[in-house]
Design a protein around this motif. Structure first.
Motif, PDB file in Angstrom:
ATOM      1  N   LEU A 363     -48.231   6.590 -39.529  1.00  0.00           N
ATOM      2  CA  LEU A 363     -48.498   5.219 -39.105  1.00  0.00           C
ATOM      3  C   LEU A 363     -47.285   4.322 -39.345  1.00  0.00           C
ATOM      4  CD1 LEU A 363     -52.200   4.698 -40.249  1.00  0.00           C
ATOM      5  CD2 LEU A 363     -51.336   5.205 -37.957  1.00  0.00           C
ATOM      6  N   ASN A 364     -46.610   4.520 -40.472  1.00  0.00           N
ATOM      7  CA  ASN A 364     -45.417   3.711 -40.753  1.00  0.00           C
ATOM      8  C   ASN A 364     -44.336   3.953 -39.700  1.00  0.00           C
ATOM      9  OD1 ASN A 364     -46.587   2.637 -43.052  1.00  0.00           O
ATOM     10  ND2 ASN A 364     -45.643   4.132 -44.428  1.00  0.00           N
ATOM     11  N   GLN A 365     -44.146   5.215 -39.327  1.00  0.00           N
ATOM     12  CA  GLN A 365     -43.148   5.531 -38.302  1.00  0.00           C
ATOM     13  C   GLN A 365     -43.523   4.889 -36.972  1.00  0.00           C
ATOM     14  OE1 GLN A 365     -42.779   9.821 -38.154  1.00  0.00           O
ATOM     15  NE2 GLN A 365     -42.377   9.964 -40.349  1.00  0.00           N
ATOM     16  N   ARG A 366     -44.796   4.973 -36.614  1.00  0.00           N
ATOM     17  CA  ARG A 366     -45.244   4.406 -35.334  1.00  0.00           C
ATOM     18  C   ARG A 366     -45.114   2.881 -35.328  1.00  0.00           C
ATOM     19  NH1 ARG A 366     -50.728   7.742 -33.580  1.00  0.00           N
ATOM     20  NH2 ARG A 366     -49.700   9.729 -33.099  1.00  0.00           N
ATOM     21  N   HIS A 367     -45.585   2.255 -36.390  1.00  0.00           N
ATOM     22  CA  HIS A 367     -45.566   0.790 -36.433  1.00  0.00           C
ATOM     23  C   HIS A 367     -44.141   0.247 -36.570  1.00  0.00           C
ATOM     24  CE1 HIS A 367     -49.945   0.963 -38.103  1.00  0.00           C
ATOM     25  NE2 HIS A 367     -49.911   1.089 -36.788  1.00  0.00           N
ATOM     26  N   GLY A 368     -43.231   1.062 -37.091  1.00  0.00           N
ATOM     27  CA  GLY A 368     -41.863   0.604 -37.297  1.00  0.00           C
ATOM     28  C   GLY A 368     -40.950   0.814 -36.111  1.00  0.00           C
TER      29      GLY A 368
END
Length: 576
Positions: A363-368
């Motif tokens: 999720l962090n990779q996607r949101h970033g």
């Protein structure tokens, strides 16, 4: 005129620049202004804070290093030194040394034995290969330039150091530098850091003094012939990584002098220049010991945010997070070991924790991503039964459950429909300072974003169970309570009435979604009460006693906790 100016709230001399290995790491989360201030040891806070001390030793490696000094430079028998470690509570009778907590004593004793075994294994390998052995060196190795003319930065002296355990062959051919980490030996130190370590080992001269003044090179005529090897620049340097927690060691590099110089020029010095010349500010955990904190405009002040009684006697400035407070609630000794001293055993994580970390990473990779996009537009894992993120990989039921949680999140992704002009921050440290308590408060929500003038604080958790009906939400997830207080205090700015704290609990077949309003007085009062119940005992505690109980089984500090081990042993023997 100097191109590097005194930060507000500081005074002193900036003519000396001294860098260490930490300066070469270039963590993007660090504050550039603090890093460059730290590189100027004669720069001081103005006014200087009072000298206050904690009851227990809080430099994790101090007892370990003092013990090895006695063994390697004493020289004393290792078991005799370990006995002295326990008898003196880690002070070894040295002046003005705080005693160590029993968990740190236990960890240090184990780490010393592991280190000596690792060194013996390395020396045995050298002997088998027909190479000269290396012997302990007490000297500080310092690469220095100056004093000379004052340059554009206002600097007349540059020094480089590399902290660790130092060794050299008596024929002067080789120097070894052993770097230390608390847990398992790492193999991912930045290239710039390794290059600086090798260059200091290759070019460093014995020196004394230091701290808030220039090092003084030891004159060469002080060394008689048998000791002359301590001054010789070696043909070969080796840098090792030693894991105090697992006892393993890894050779990070084995370079000749030319290679050390080439790597320093290519990777080491450019990294140090970033540290030396940095000026941007970024509040975070580094604020606690920042020389320039008093004059920093980037750190939001939130007096009386906690509204708890200040500790007596006064304590040094500290930082605190919800993870700290929850660890202290479970067991004060666990908090001291895992949160203050950063000691954690290498026992495998539970499947639920591992799954949660992988989902968070994805999720962090996607949101970033830039530009950001909703997770609705992104596909799930190609093989839901086998996928991962970073160094973690999931298979079987773990993987299937994690993939299902990612699918559930897509329906509640906060970036869905978010206007392009809004701001998105992933894993951003929200920080503020409570001057009444001399306390830096730190929170790291999973996602922050603006929406029509307000801030949305999203916490996303993977859950194995649903919330119980009537369960106090803020008590179960106190990070939500701290988010409410920070938004209500205007720590992030924006319109409080348009701001929200959101909780997204991901299940395999559903999502629990809750929303909290930081402009609602009753919500703020409840949040303040929840945080105060956690923070007040923490703020007053100086003893950090072990409180054995159900939490002992999964405690990351159990390996060094005698009360916890005894509790579990007794519990296992009790009839069921």
């Amino acid at each position: 005129m100097s191109t590097w100016l005194h930060p507000a709230g500081t005074s002193g001399d900036i003519k000396l620049v001294r860098t260490n290995l930490g300066a070469a790491r270039l963590d993007p989360r660090d504050c550039s202004a603090k890093r460059s201030s730290d590189a100027r040891p004669m720069l001081i806070a103005d006014p200087e804070p009072p000298e206050l001390a904690e009851k227990f030793q809080d430099f994790t490696l101090k007892v370990f290093m003092d013990a090895l000094d006695l063994i390697e430079h004493g020289p004393k028998d290792p078991e005799q030194v370990i006995g002295e470690l326990w008898r003196t509570k880690g002070t070894f009778g040295l002046y003005r040394r705080p005693v160590a907590h029993p968990l740190l004593l236990s960890w240090s004793a184990a780490a010393v034995r592991r280190y000596l075994a690792a060194r013996a294994a390395d020396q045995h390998a050298r002997l088998a290969a027909g190479l000269p052995l290396t012997v302990p060196v007490r000297d500080n190795w310092v690469v220095g330039k100056g004093p000379g003319p004052v340059d554009a930065r206002g600097v007349d002296t540059y020094e480089m150091t590399a902290w660790g355990r130092r060794y050299a062959a008596r024929d002067g051919s080789t120097r070894d530098l052993w770097l230390l980490t608390f847990g398992a030996a790492k193999d991912n130190r930045p290239e710039g850091e390794k290059a600086v370590a090798a260059y200091v080992a290759a070019r460093g001269r014995p020196a004394v003094d230091g701290w808030r003044k220039r090092h003084t090179p030891v004159p060469l005529d002080r060394f008689d012939e048998p000791e002359r090897y301590r001054t010789v620049q070696p043909a070969q340097v080796r840098v090792f990584e030693f894991g105090c927690g697992d006892g393993k060691h890894k050779e990070l590099l084995d370079w000749n002098g030319q290679q050390a110089r080439q790597h320093f020029t290519g990777e080491g010095w450019p990294a140090l220049l970033h540290a030396i010349d940095g000026t941007g500010t970024r509040p975070g955990s580094g604020c606690v010991d920042c020389k320039a904190m008093a004059g920093c405009n980037a750190l939001p002040h939130a007096p009386e945010l906690l509204r708890i009684t200040p500790p007596e006697p006064r304590r040094p400035r500290r930082s605190v997070s919800i993870s700290d407070l929850r660890a202290h609630r479970d067991c004060p000794a666990k908090y001291h070991a895992t949160r203050q001293l950063k000691l954690r055993s290498s026992q495998p994580e539970s499947p639920e924790v591992r799954r949660g970390r992988v989902v968070d990473d994805v999720l962090n990779q996607r949101h970033g991503s830039t530009p950001y996009q909703s997770c609705k537009a992104l596909l799930g894992p190609a093989d839901p039964a086998s996928w991962g993120a970073g160094r973690l990989h999931l298979t079987g039921k773990e993987a299937l459950d994690g993939a299902a949680m990612l699918e559930q999140h897509a329906f509640y992704c906060p970036l869905d429909g978010l206007a392009a002009e809004e701001e998105v921050r992933v894993q951003y440290q929200a920080v503020c300072y409570d001057s009444e308590l001399d306390l830096v408060l730190i929170a790291t929500p999973d996602l922050l974003h603006t929406r029509r003038g307000g801030w949305i604080w999203r916490e996303t958790k993977t859950a194995s169970r649903y919330l119980y009906e009537g369960e106090a939400l803020l008590k179960r997830y106190p990070q939500l309570a701290l988010g409410v207080l920070m938004l209500a205090a205007g720590v992030l700015g924006g319109d409080v009435a348009r701001s929200r704290v959101e909780l997204e609990l991901l299940h395999t077949d559903d999502v629990t979604f809750e929303e909290l309003d930081p402009s609602h007085p009753r919500t703020v009062d409840e949040a303040r009460e929840v945080i105060a119940q956690l923070a007040q005992p923490w703020a007053q505690d100086q003893d950090y006693p072990a409180t054995p109980g159900r939490h002992c089984g999964g405690c990351e500090a159990l390996e060094w906790c005698h009360p916890g081990l005894e509790h579990l042993a007794t519990t296992e023997q009790e009839p069921r």
